[in-house]
Design an enzyme around this catalytic site. Structure first.
Site, PDB file in Angstrom:
ATOM      1  N   ASN A 145     -17.500   4.902  84.214  1.00  0.00           N
ATOM      2  CA  ASN A 145     -16.403   5.527  83.454  1.00  0.00           C
ATOM      3  C   ASN A 145     -15.946   4.677  82.279  1.00  0.00           C
ATOM      4  O   ASN A 145     -14.834   4.865  81.773  1.00  0.00           O
ATOM      5  CB  ASN A 145     -15.215   5.780  84.379  1.00  0.00           C
ATOM      6  N   HIS A 188     -13.977   6.241  79.472  1.00  0.00           N
ATOM      7  CA  HIS A 188     -13.600   7.600  79.889  1.00  0.00           C
ATOM      8  C   HIS A 188     -12.100   7.782  80.076  1.00  0.00           C
ATOM      9  O   HIS A 188     -11.585   8.881  79.860  1.00  0.00           O
ATOM     10  CB  HIS A 188     -14.336   7.990  81.174  1.00  0.00           C
ATOM     11  N   HIS A 210     -10.833  10.722  78.138  1.00  0.00           N
ATOM     12  CA  HIS A 210     -10.244  11.920  78.758  1.00  0.00           C
ATOM     13  C   HIS A 210      -8.866  12.196  78.165  1.00  0.00           C
ATOM     14  O   HIS A 210      -8.466  13.359  77.996  1.00  0.00           O
ATOM     15  CB  HIS A 210     -10.135  11.741  80.282  1.00  0.00           C
ATOM     16  N   HIS A 251     -17.003  15.694  74.608  1.00  0.00           N
ATOM     17  CA  HIS A 251     -16.805  14.640  75.603  1.00  0.00           C
ATOM     18  C   HIS A 251     -17.401  13.301  75.128  1.00  0.00           C
ATOM     19  O   HIS A 251     -16.738  12.265  75.164  1.00  0.00           O
ATOM     20  CB  HIS A 251     -17.441  15.089  76.924  1.00  0.00           C
ATOM     21  N   ARG A 285     -19.480   2.408  91.148  1.00  0.00           N
ATOM     22  CA  ARG A 285     -19.661   3.657  90.390  1.00  0.00           C
ATOM     23  C   ARG A 285     -18.575   3.844  89.333  1.00  0.00           C
ATOM     24  O   ARG A 285     -18.803   4.502  88.305  1.00  0.00           O
ATOM     25  CB  ARG A 285     -19.702   4.867  91.333  1.00  0.00           C
ATOM     26  N   LYS A 339     -28.388   5.229  86.443  1.00  0.00           N
ATOM     27  CA  LYS A 339     -27.399   6.032  87.172  1.00  0.00           C
ATOM     28  C   LYS A 339     -27.799   6.179  88.642  1.00  0.00           C
ATOM     29  O   LYS A 339     -26.948   6.089  89.542  1.00  0.00           O
ATOM     30  CB  LYS A 339     -27.205   7.400  86.525  1.00  0.00           C
ATOM     31  N   ARG A 358     -18.913  27.278 102.048  1.00  0.00           N
ATOM     32  CA  ARG A 358     -18.781  25.844 102.377  1.00  0.00           C
ATOM     33  C   ARG A 358     -20.034  25.032 102.025  1.00  0.00           C
ATOM     34  O   ARG A 358     -20.260  23.954 102.568  1.00  0.00           O
ATOM     35  CB  ARG A 358     -18.430  25.642 103.850  1.00  0.00           C
ATOM     36  N   GLU A 407     -17.814   6.528  94.731  1.00  0.00           N
ATOM     37  CA  GLU A 407     -16.999   5.748  93.780  1.00  0.00           C
ATOM     38  C   GLU A 407     -15.912   4.931  94.467  1.00  0.00           C
ATOM     39  O   GLU A 407     -14.731   5.024  94.146  1.00  0.00           O
ATOM     40  CB  GLU A 407     -16.399   6.671  92.708  1.00  0.00           C
ATOM     41  N   GLU A 417     -23.245   8.457  76.110  1.00  0.00           N
ATOM     42  CA  GLU A 417     -23.454   8.130  77.535  1.00  0.00           C
ATOM     43  C   GLU A 417     -24.717   7.279  77.711  1.00  0.00           C
ATOM     44  O   GLU A 417     -24.801   6.476  78.635  1.00  0.00           O
ATOM     45  CB  GLU A 417     -23.541   9.405  78.382  1.00  0.00           C
ATOM     46  N   LYS A 450     -21.310  14.602  91.003  1.00  0.00           N
ATOM     47  CA  LYS A 450     -19.904  14.876  90.674  1.00  0.00           C
ATOM     48  C   LYS A 450     -19.819  16.285  90.105  1.00  0.00           C
ATOM     49  O   LYS A 450     -20.522  16.615  89.147  1.00  0.00           O
ATOM     50  CB  LYS A 450     -19.379  13.880  89.642  1.00  0.00           C
TER      51      LYS A 450
HETATM   52  P1  NAD Z   1     -21.712  21.392  77.204  1.00  0.00           P
HETATM   53  O1  NAD Z   1     -22.121  21.755  78.544  1.00  0.00           O
HETATM   54  O2  NAD Z   1     -20.474  22.016  76.663  1.00  0.00           O
HETATM   55  O3  NAD Z   1     -22.913  21.666  76.212  1.00  0.00           O
HETATM   56  C1  NAD Z   1     -22.743  21.422  74.848  1.00  0.00           C
HETATM   57  C2  NAD Z   1     -23.095  22.653  73.994  1.00  0.00           C
HETATM   58  O4  NAD Z   1     -24.502  22.758  73.873  1.00  0.00           O
HETATM   59  C3  NAD Z   1     -22.628  23.957  74.561  1.00  0.00           C
HETATM   60  O5  NAD Z   1     -22.235  24.800  73.515  1.00  0.00           O
HETATM   61  C4  NAD Z   1     -23.876  24.497  75.233  1.00  0.00           C
HETATM   62  O6  NAD Z   1     -23.870  25.880  75.397  1.00  0.00           O
HETATM   63  C5  NAD Z   1     -24.914  24.063  74.260  1.00  0.00           C
HETATM   64  N1  NAD Z   1     -26.263  23.894  74.768  1.00  0.00           N
HETATM   65  C6  NAD Z   1     -26.638  23.450  75.976  1.00  0.00           C
HETATM   66  N2  NAD Z   1     -27.951  23.259  76.003  1.00  0.00           N
HETATM   67  C7  NAD Z   1     -28.422  23.620  74.793  1.00  0.00           C
HETATM   68  C8  NAD Z   1     -29.699  23.619  74.208  1.00  0.00           C
HETATM   69  N3  NAD Z   1     -30.777  23.154  74.852  1.00  0.00           N
HETATM   70  N4  NAD Z   1     -29.833  24.073  72.941  1.00  0.00           N
HETATM   71  C9  NAD Z   1     -28.737  24.495  72.241  1.00  0.00           C
HETATM   72  N5  NAD Z   1     -27.507  24.477  72.734  1.00  0.00           N
HETATM   73  C10 NAD Z   1     -27.353  24.039  73.996  1.00  0.00           C
HETATM   74  O7  NAD Z   1     -21.473  19.817  77.051  1.00  0.00           O
HETATM   75  P2  NAD Z   1     -22.243  18.533  77.627  1.00  0.00           P
HETATM   76  O8  NAD Z   1     -22.043  17.484  76.619  1.00  0.00           O
HETATM   77  O9  NAD Z   1     -23.606  18.859  78.074  1.00  0.00           O
HETATM   78  O10 NAD Z   1     -21.403  18.181  78.922  1.00  0.00           O
HETATM   79  C11 NAD Z   1     -20.054  17.801  78.843  1.00  0.00           C
HETATM   80  C12 NAD Z   1     -19.432  18.054  80.182  1.00  0.00           C
HETATM   81  O11 NAD Z   1     -20.045  17.248  81.162  1.00  0.00           O
HETATM   82  C13 NAD Z   1     -17.938  17.717  80.222  1.00  0.00           C
HETATM   83  O12 NAD Z   1     -17.254  18.766  80.857  1.00  0.00           O
HETATM   84  C14 NAD Z   1     -17.878  16.454  81.061  1.00  0.00           C
HETATM   85  O13 NAD Z   1     -16.682  16.339  81.779  1.00  0.00           O
HETATM   86  C15 NAD Z   1     -19.047  16.640  81.969  1.00  0.00           C
HETATM   87  N6  NAD Z   1     -19.599  15.402  82.512  1.00  0.00           N
HETATM   88  C16 NAD Z   1     -19.791  15.339  83.845  1.00  0.00           C
HETATM   89  C17 NAD Z   1     -20.343  14.214  84.398  1.00  0.00           C
HETATM   90  C18 NAD Z   1     -20.645  14.171  85.868  1.00  0.00           C
HETATM   91  O14 NAD Z   1     -20.997  13.116  86.371  1.00  0.00           O
HETATM   92  N7  NAD Z   1     -20.565  15.281  86.549  1.00  0.00           N
HETATM   93  C19 NAD Z   1     -20.699  13.131  83.585  1.00  0.00           C
HETATM   94  C20 NAD Z   1     -20.486  13.230  82.206  1.00  0.00           C
HETATM   95  C21 NAD Z   1     -19.930  14.380  81.681  1.00  0.00           C
HETATM   96  N1  GLY Z   2     -20.169  10.197  84.988  1.00  0.00           N
HETATM   97  C1  GLY Z   2     -19.588   9.281  85.899  1.00  0.00           C
HETATM   98  C2  GLY Z   2     -20.150   9.355  87.263  1.00  0.00           C
HETATM   99  O1  GLY Z   2     -21.028  10.129  87.551  1.00  0.00           O
HETATM  100  O2  GLY Z   2     -19.695   8.641  88.131  1.00  0.00           O
END
Ligand code: NAD
Ligand code: GLY
Length: 365
Positions: A248, A251, A255, A268, A244, A230, A124, A240, A188, A146
């Site tokens: 998006n 997005h 999405h 993404h 907040r 942010k 939890r 949100e 972003e 998130k």
């Molecule tokens: P990712 O985590 O898939 O990373 C992209 C690629 O880069 C992967 O292959 C990873 O292994 C590689 N990688 C990571 N760091 C590296 C480095 N330093 N050197 C070489 N390779 C490296 O993608 P992302 O773009 O980082 O994240 C996308 C994800 O984030 C999506 O799932 C999206 O939904 C999520 N997201 C979440 C929020 C939130 O607020 N929580 C906001 C935006 C996006």
């Molecule tokens: N990436 C959108 C949020 O964190 O609200």
């Protein structure tokens, strides 16, 4: 000599936490140590990031006599699933982790979102630290709490709001990031300029090439300014209920592109870039933003090497996928639209026909 570290705080009362940004922060055990309650941490990472940065993190932790249990997951958005999440629980239970053990998410947004969700659920709630290693995760996903996994019917549909104790954004890790991933992260970054920081948008227009060649000072500034934006939004509206949702921008369309093509096909950030142009087109069609501003937005995304048009999935398919969006209220789709550069709004005023026309105009690939 130690490189400059910029520090910000996400102000959330007793759940407030720092974000440390700079080249080399991964080696700063003094930044990590205050967050730890035990001499053992679990590090969740993936098969790509582990060979690059797991040993650096291990030696940082060893300096503080902290032992590390790695959980190494497959790499890719297509693995942001229940099955992969269970591998984290297997690792936590197998290592007899307690509620006070800290989980460190080392990687991009996929690892951060899954690691954070696992931390929210395990017994939890266990403490967790974000060590983002992609531009996208440093400017967005690691901040704000998130966490989620995907469902075949919709992205990030299963998750929780769960804040980390610390974010450690080491700009030097961006050196190994593939070009395509760096560009996806810029989507972003540009978003903050568009939704609430027009001066930053203009700064990006002037500094884009330096970002693309990974000038460390310029990157650190962009990460810092993005996180500052942010952090303000999250502090004002953690769950949100209002402002907040502006984060998006692009997005809802993005999405739909990701789910419609199959997760992992478009990155993404790429989907968000095309989605932002659809939102800008719709804003122009509604008479809210002028054509010159839309051209300015298109030009910046184009210069960043990002798509400015979406794939042809068919308007009905887009609308169906978008109907699963988390901003839907009482069955009505709410979209983030633009009243100008630096001025985003959430609106349910666009009709399905108007949305469909913007999709048709902007989805030609
Ligand atoms: P990712 O985590 O898939 O990373 C992209 C690629 O880069 C992967 O292959 C990873 O292994 C590689 N990688 C990571 N760091 C590296 C480095 N330093 N050197 C070489 N390779 C490296 O993608 P992302 O773009 O980082 O994240 C996308 C994800 O984030 C999506 O799932 C999206 O939904 C999520 N997201 C979440 C929020 C939130 O607020 N929580 C906001 C935006 C996006
Ligand atoms: N990436 C959108 C949020 O964190 O609200």
């Amino acid at each position: 000599m130690q490189a400059v570290t910029r520090t910000l705080k996400v102000e959330l009362g007793e759940r407030s936490y720092p974000i440390h940004i700079g080249a080399g922060v991964l080696s700063r055990s003094d930044l990590i140590l205050p967050c730890l309650k035990q001499k053992k941490v679990v590090v969740v990472t993936n098969v790509t990031v582990a060979p690059l940065y797991l040993e650096s993190l291990r030696s940082t932790l060893e300096k503080a006599e902290i032992s590390m249990i790695p959980v190494v997951l497959p790499d890719g958005e297509q693995y942001k699933t229940w099955e992969t999440l269970n591998l984290i629980f297997d690792g936590l239970l197998g290592a007899r982790c307690e509620r006070g053990t800290t989980l460190v998410a080392l990687g991009g947004g996929v690892i951060g979102d899954m690691g954070g969700f696992a931390a929210a659920c395990y017994q939890r709630g266990m403490p967790f630290i974000q060590v983002p290693t992609t531009l996208l995760s440093q400017v967005d996903s690691s901040v704000g709490g998130k966490t989620a996994i995907n469902h075949p019917l919709g992205k990030n549909m299963i998750g929780a709001f769960y804040q980390p104790q610390l974010v450690l954004a080491d700009i030097a890790t961006l050196d190994t990031l593939p070009d395509r991933e760096l560009k996806a992260g810029l989507a972003e970054v540009i978003k903050y300029g568009l939704i609430r920081d027009p001066e930053f948008f203009a700064w990006l227009e002037g500094n884009l090439e330096k970002l693309l060649v990974r000038n460390k000072e310029v990157l650190a500034y962009a990460v810092h300014r993005s996180c500052a934006n942010k952090a303000e939004v999250v502090a004002a509206d953690e769950h949100e209920r209002g402002e907040r949702a502006l984060l998006n921008l692009g997005h809802t369309f993005g999405h739909a592109i990701e789910a419609g093509l199959g997760y992992g096909e478009w990155l993404h950030g790429e989907a968000v870039a095309a989605g932002t142009l659809i939102a800008a087109q719709l804003s122009q069609d509604l008479g809210w933003i002028d054509e010159a501003s839309v051209r300015r937005i298109e030009e910046l995304f184009h210069r960043a090497g990002l798509p400015v048009t979406g794939p042809v999935l068919g308007v009905d398919r887009y609308l169906d996928l978008m109907s699963h969006d988390k901003k839907v209220q009482d069955g009505k789709l709410r979209l983030v639209l633009l009243r100008g550069i630096g001025q985003a709004v959430v609106s349910d005023q666009a009709s399905a026909a108007q949305i469909g026309r913007a999709i048709e105009a902007r989805c030609t690939r």
